[in-house]
Scaffold this active site. Sequence first.
Site, PDB file in Angstrom:
ATOM      1  N   LYS A 124       0.750  -0.820   0.365  1.00 50.16           N
ATOM      2  CA  LYS A 124      -0.469   0.197   0.091  1.00 50.16           C
ATOM      3  C   LYS A 124       0.706   1.268  -0.267  1.00 50.16           C
ATOM      4  CE  LYS A 124      -4.162   0.537   0.494  1.00 50.16           C
ATOM      5  NZ  LYS A 124      -5.734  -0.017  -0.023  1.00 50.16           N
TER       6      LYS A 124
HETATM    7  P1  NAD Z   1     -12.933   7.898  -2.705  1.00 53.07           P
HETATM    8  O1  NAD Z   1     -12.038   8.805  -2.401  1.00 53.07           O
HETATM    9  O2  NAD Z   1     -13.372   7.436  -4.116  1.00 53.07           O
HETATM   10  O3  NAD Z   1     -14.953   7.186  -1.721  1.00 53.07           O
HETATM   11  C1  NAD Z   1     -14.304   7.786  -0.191  1.00 53.07           C
HETATM   12  C2  NAD Z   1     -15.910   8.720  -0.185  1.00 53.07           C
HETATM   13  O4  NAD Z   1     -15.765   8.882   1.101  1.00 53.07           O
HETATM   14  C3  NAD Z   1     -16.047   9.636  -0.307  1.00 53.07           C
HETATM   15  O5  NAD Z   1     -17.241  10.366  -0.589  1.00 53.07           O
HETATM   16  C4  NAD Z   1     -15.680  11.248   0.445  1.00 53.07           C
HETATM   17  O6  NAD Z   1     -16.262  11.963   0.281  1.00 53.07           O
HETATM   18  C5  NAD Z   1     -16.291  10.002   1.318  1.00 53.07           C
HETATM   19  N1  NAD Z   1     -15.407  10.061   2.832  1.00 53.07           N
HETATM   20  C6  NAD Z   1     -13.966  10.914   3.576  1.00 53.07           C
HETATM   21  N2  NAD Z   1     -14.689  11.080   4.277  1.00 53.07           N
HETATM   22  C7  NAD Z   1     -15.497  10.829   5.302  1.00 53.07           C
HETATM   23  C8  NAD Z   1     -15.463  10.978   6.519  1.00 53.07           C
HETATM   24  N3  NAD Z   1     -15.003  11.378   7.079  1.00 53.07           N
HETATM   25  N4  NAD Z   1     -16.677  10.842   7.008  1.00 53.07           N
HETATM   26  C9  NAD Z   1     -17.357  10.314   5.886  1.00 53.07           C
HETATM   27  N5  NAD Z   1     -17.776   9.740   4.518  1.00 53.07           N
HETATM   28  C10 NAD Z   1     -16.154  10.250   4.049  1.00 53.07           C
HETATM   29  O7  NAD Z   1     -12.351   5.720  -2.547  1.00 53.07           O
HETATM   30  P2  NAD Z   1     -12.980   4.287  -2.417  1.00 53.07           P
HETATM   31  O8  NAD Z   1     -11.977   4.101  -3.691  1.00 53.07           O
HETATM   32  O9  NAD Z   1     -13.893   4.474  -1.870  1.00 53.07           O
HETATM   33  O10 NAD Z   1     -12.281   3.716  -1.137  1.00 53.07           O
HETATM   34  C11 NAD Z   1     -13.355   3.967  -0.079  1.00 53.07           C
HETATM   35  C12 NAD Z   1     -12.842   3.142   0.958  1.00 53.07           C
HETATM   36  O11 NAD Z   1     -12.776   1.417   0.564  1.00 53.07           O
HETATM   37  C13 NAD Z   1     -11.680   2.848   1.522  1.00 53.07           C
HETATM   38  O12 NAD Z   1     -11.464   2.337   2.873  1.00 53.07           O
HETATM   39  C14 NAD Z   1     -10.788   1.785   1.007  1.00 53.07           C
HETATM   40  O13 NAD Z   1      -9.446   2.052   0.800  1.00 53.07           O
HETATM   41  C15 NAD Z   1     -11.301   0.619   0.324  1.00 53.07           C
HETATM   42  N6  NAD Z   1     -11.290  -0.032  -1.022  1.00 53.07           N
HETATM   43  C16 NAD Z   1     -11.253   0.873  -2.018  1.00 53.07           C
HETATM   44  C17 NAD Z   1     -11.442  -0.015  -3.156  1.00 53.07           C
HETATM   45  C18 NAD Z   1     -11.046   0.216  -4.551  1.00 53.07           C
HETATM   46  O14 NAD Z   1     -11.349  -0.120  -5.579  1.00 53.07           O
HETATM   47  N7  NAD Z   1     -11.413   1.631  -4.321  1.00 53.07           N
HETATM   48  C19 NAD Z   1     -10.983  -1.343  -2.805  1.00 53.07           C
HETATM   49  C20 NAD Z   1     -10.993  -1.607  -1.856  1.00 53.07           C
HETATM   50  C21 NAD Z   1     -11.161  -1.104  -0.576  1.00 53.07           C
END
Ligand code: NAD
Length: 438
Positions: A124
């Site tokens: 990561k």
């Molecule tokens: P992203 O940046 O696309 O979206 C993040 C979302 O979280 C946004 O809507 C943002 O406004 C919201 N957010 C941020 N801080 C916040 C808070 N304090 N309270 C409420 N909402 C809040 O990110 P993503 O890629 O969707 O990732 C989200 C989660 O999923 C992370 O934990 C990431 O590690 C995990 N994840 C992502 C993937 C992927 O393929 N993108 C895969 C596995 C896990």
Amino acid sequence: MSDRQMSSAPPPSLRPGSGLREYDFYKVIQDYLDRAAKIAKVEPYVSTILSQPKNEIIVNFPVRMDTGEIRLFKGYRVQHNNLLGPFKGGMRYHPQVALDDVKALAAMMTWKSALLRLPFGGGKGGIKFDPHSVSRHELQRITRRFTHALGENIGPEYDIPAPDVGTNGQTMAWMMDTYSNMVGSNQKQMVKGVVTGKPVASGGTLGRQKATGQGLVYCILEWAEEKAFNLEGSTMLVQGFGNVGSNTAVILSKLGVSMVAVGDHTGYLYNPEGLNAHKLQDYVEIHGSIAGYPGGKAITREEFFSTKADIFAPCALENQIGEAEAKSLDVKLIAEGANGPCNPTGERLALEKGIDILPDVLANAGGVTVSYYEWVQNKRSETWSEEEVDARLEVAMKRAYREVSEQARARKCDLRLAAYSIALQRIEAVYKEREIFP
Ligand code: NAD
């Protein structure tokens, strides 16, 4: 690919309900490892090796900003383990990126890859800055300079980044382009697989954009079947409406699940008749957040967590469900789209209340699984249809769900420790065969 995923501002705090900074994500993940190692009865030397990442890379690199000012950025890449294959995991752009959190997330990638039987290890990385505070040109220069600073620490057979919070397909296209300009011109076409989650035209795969949400839904479908729960006509809460949250909501809404409340870093919305996930996704694409969306009434974070629903999909950040949130929650299932959304107290209280938890290392592994399909297609110069990608993902996620569920029954533990313990057993088997060099 749009810039939607880059459009949310930093959260007021990673800590539920407070400004606490002392939450130790790495320690939490370490504790799961220790407990799962006992359940799996793995040799102590295996958990000792896995208790620390193989490499922790920190790079400080200068970037010329639009004003002409030179700013220094701090970037991380933690390479946890590569016994089963190249290090693999996302790149996060966020003001609160810190080494220990990245170490925790890198270790989780090792467990995910092993659990899903992918030929990958775990890694990561990220940069400590707010991607929404810079221009698109600056974002491109920061990304290219970071990729250059990492140099040979990444590579299609060595360490393969992907999108995470604050990064998206565009970020991956810049990374791939930069990396391909760092190798000999006779190798450029061979290094597309240095990153996954690329836009389709730049060598990405169909189905990757929605893959994490799609994988989460396959897990929820298995859970619903196991519990004889009818998804049609049920309700959900979604926290975080970026890549994972919005795709999960859209796919579940097609299965008849109504989103009664949703939230992101700007606030929370409620509509007992259901918020239209498609329309909200389009709105966020344009406006960058759910703020101002006319389809729901603004509610507080506390009200969001006490809204009655069947399913809660936390899809934002770690440490969002603590004691207060778990006490408030009135749901049947927490399906962890985010990594580490429940802190240990929140998890314990939720389980005690009879709420099922689909743990992150299983539930959000659809992203890395489809990243693997992208990497294979890049290696073979193939293009699979979206149906093929989805069909393979469905088989992989449902098989992993069943294995975790069986392990939980056999070892009398919760699903998270079951998932960790399966991953540990698979890694231990390879250490036993290969033994330790020299
Ligand atoms: P992203 O940046 O696309 O979206 C993040 C979302 O979280 C946004 O809507 C943002 O406004 C919201 N957010 C941020 N801080 C916040 C808070 N304090 N309270 C409420 N909402 C809040 O990110 P993503 O890629 O969707 O990732 C989200 C989660 O999923 C992370 O934990 C990431 O590690 C995990 N994840 C992502 C993937 C992927 O393929 N993108 C895969 C596995 C896990």
